[in-house]
Design a protein around this motif. Sequence first.
Motif, mmCIF file in Angstrom:
data_model
loop_
_atom_site.group_PDB
_atom_site.id
_atom_site.type_symbol
_atom_site.label_atom_id
_atom_site.label_comp_id
_atom_site.label_asym_id
_atom_site.label_seq_id
_atom_site.Cartn_x
_atom_site.Cartn_y
_atom_site.Cartn_z
ATOM 1 N N UNK A 22 36.918 39.028 46.094
ATOM 2 C CA UNK A 22 36.090 38.793 45.086
ATOM 3 C C UNK A 22 36.952 39.629 43.790
ATOM 4 N N UNK A 23 37.484 40.771 44.386
ATOM 5 C CA UNK A 23 38.049 41.681 42.889
ATOM 6 C C UNK A 23 39.374 40.786 42.615
ATOM 7 N N UNK A 24 40.183 40.161 43.656
ATOM 8 C CA UNK A 24 41.332 39.509 43.106
ATOM 9 C C UNK A 24 40.847 38.061 42.316
ATOM 10 N N UNK A 25 39.861 37.451 42.636
ATOM 11 C CA UNK A 25 39.206 36.540 42.064
ATOM 12 C C UNK A 25 38.876 36.993 40.581
ATOM 13 N N UNK A 26 38.177 38.148 40.538
ATOM 14 C CA UNK A 26 37.972 38.428 38.940
ATOM 15 C C UNK A 26 39.212 38.765 38.225
ATOM 16 N N UNK A 27 40.392 39.013 38.704
ATOM 17 C CA UNK A 27 41.400 39.227 38.195
ATOM 18 C C UNK A 27 41.889 37.867 37.534
ATOM 19 N N UNK A 28 42.227 36.738 38.367
ATOM 20 C CA UNK A 28 42.321 35.676 37.776
ATOM 21 C C UNK A 28 41.642 35.113 36.965
ATOM 22 N N UNK A 29 40.199 35.205 36.925
ATOM 23 C CA UNK A 29 39.286 34.897 36.020
ATOM 24 C C UNK A 29 39.716 35.164 34.652
ATOM 25 N N UNK A 30 39.906 36.648 34.667
ATOM 26 C CA UNK A 30 40.207 37.272 33.487
ATOM 27 C C UNK A 30 41.453 37.038 32.759
ATOM 28 N N UNK A 31 42.475 36.503 33.428
ATOM 29 C CA UNK A 31 43.833 36.076 32.964
ATOM 30 C C UNK A 31 43.259 34.849 32.249
ATOM 31 N N UNK A 32 42.510 33.887 32.754
ATOM 32 C CA UNK A 32 42.357 32.517 31.950
ATOM 33 C C UNK A 32 41.051 32.992 30.703
ATOM 34 N N UNK A 33 40.527 33.965 30.994
ATOM 35 C CA UNK A 33 39.589 34.227 29.826
ATOM 36 C C UNK A 33 40.164 34.824 28.589
ATOM 37 N N UNK A 34 41.220 35.578 28.681
ATOM 38 C CA UNK A 34 41.976 36.119 27.631
ATOM 39 C C UNK A 34 42.913 35.286 26.921
ATOM 40 N N UNK A 35 43.373 34.171 27.380
ATOM 41 C CA UNK A 35 44.333 33.529 26.656
ATOM 42 C C UNK A 35 43.898 32.608 25.491
ATOM 43 N N UNK A 36 42.427 31.989 25.513
ATOM 44 C CA UNK A 36 42.207 31.449 24.033
ATOM 45 C C UNK A 36 42.262 32.306 23.060
ATOM 46 N N UNK A 37 41.659 33.537 23.287
ATOM 47 C CA UNK A 37 41.599 34.486 22.226
ATOM 48 C C UNK A 37 42.977 34.721 21.615
ATOM 49 N N UNK A 38 43.812 34.756 22.288
ATOM 50 C CA UNK A 38 45.494 35.038 21.828
ATOM 51 C C UNK A 38 45.837 33.791 20.990
#
Length: 442
Positions: A22-38
């Motif tokens: 579940x924690x590893x899933x949160x990491x990969x979810x965060x990666x995708x969440x951050x890129x549109x902002x950039x």
Amino acid sequence: MTADTSSPRGVMASVRPYLEKESLAAFFLGMSSGFPYAMIGATLTTRLAQDGIDKKTVTAFTLAFLVYNLKVFWAWLVDGVRLPLLGRMGRRVSWMLLAGALVMAAVANLALVDPAADIGATVLAAVLVGVAGATFDIVIDAYRIETLKPYQLGTGSGMSQYGWRIGSAGAGALALVVSARYGWTSAYLFCALFAVPAMFTALVLGEPARHRDPACKKGVGEVVASIIGPFGEFFRRNGAWLVLLFILVHKVGDTLANLTFRLLFNDLGFTNDEIAIWDVGVGFWAYLIGIFIGGVAYTRMGLKRSVLLALVLMAISNLSFAALAAAGHSNLGMAGAIGFENMASGYGGVVVVAYFSALCDLRYTAAQYALISASASVVGRFATGTTAGALIEAMGYVNFYLLTTVLAVPGVVLFWWMGRSGLVDAAMGTAGEDKAETDPFA
């Protein structure tokens, strides 16, 4: 008898929660969440500047970020609408795939426009990336909260923060490297692939076990109820209005201070190289360390104590910039101020996000977290951002940073009182109340 956290077994017990699926899933979810902002932030600013677009036009692109504060108005769709065809995969999984596809399409569209030839089309393309990115955020936040068990909210929020920072920084760096060799169109098309980690995670893990579908809506009145229902449920809780007040004010002082750091560095005579080393370099690693500490602290200290400590640390961090302003140009002073501020922000980002996640009702995770996250930033973006420059001119940097420290005090006091009076527990949502899920490593 207390556990010996200095032993190898104690260290492994602290690290092990970060390695759970579940924690590893949160990491990969965060990666995708951050890129549109950039893609619509520093990356687009660089692209526009290199295409010779004037500064006034470039600043107008900040409107694309406004969409992130407006996501609360369509977040109910993610909770209440079952998608045709894809819906058979589960509500959260189907929305993840759709939102991810929309983000990739929006980024590809931005890749294909030519700012020098049609600035209007570029503006529209950037806003579409903002809309798609905000929708992706709604789904990702809901999926993360419903996937994590209550005892994992701290470490999961930490892993999400890690992913977000790496995703946004990685996409920005990749865009610069690729654009220098193959042009901006190729750069944006490559970066669109950053949506894949979240989509793949949803496909692998499937529908979150803790997700609860709201009751099926048939008539117009029931649809209207589905829109206002998530907010009505939140505000019917004991102390909900005080919780919302805390969400609105807890980062006012911190936001005021953060808006002005580069102004301070410029006026103190720091060079771009010094800023790159001490602000960007030291700040990045300090932030990551703070995230790790936050995840461990949340697990060891519990929600209320870890959040209260975060609020105190974020308030004190503003004092370090008052000291830097008084001391003048000092690389050591800058490293210390930036290091402490970023560590406090990383720590606070984990535990405060974990608290905000726990406030959600599992039937309305998407809509309620959209309300909370939008409220947490709206005051800083609209009320404080317009006053920072005038306050500095009137008061000077030292008194300004002392003021930001004072402005942080109401949030600290309010949360302390909420904790003592029981309102923190009384206003908690079902995402943080499920006692059936306990920490197997406790």
